[in-house]
Design a protein around this motif. Structure first.
Motif: not given
Length: 95
Positions: A25-36
């Motif tokens: 399994x997996x969890x997709x994310x995008x990253x911004x400074x200080x957060x996902x």
């Protein structure tokens, strides 16, 4: 006994849970400074019903806390999980 591992794959933009060397399994994310921003969680068919998404979610949230990141839940599974797991409220941006 199965060997389970979880890793954060920054290049792939996802957390991956593997069982005996196979991604379960997996969890997709995008990253911004200080957060996902968590956008999608997927359990592969052969591993459904084994708690893969829950284990992955718990690890993801603990890892984000340790990194000092806030989490923006856009994934329906994560949103539902957070409705009953308030121990992570301090790092959640419901935006």
């Amino acid at each position: 006994m199965s060997e389970t591992s979880i890793r954060r794959n920054d290049d792939g933009g996802r957390y991956e849970l593997s069982i005996d060397g196979e991604i379960a399994g997996y969890a997709e994310f995008r990253q911004r400074p200080g957060e996902i921003i968590v956008t999608h969680t997927q359990t592969l068919r052969a591993y459904k019903g084994q708690g893969v998404a829950t284990r992955l979610t718990e690890w993801l949230l603990a890892d984000a806390r340790e990194r000092g990141e806030r989490v923006v839940p856009k994934c329906p599974f994560l949103v539902e999980y957070l409705e009953t797991h308030h121990e992570f409220d301090d790092i959640i941006d419901r935006g």
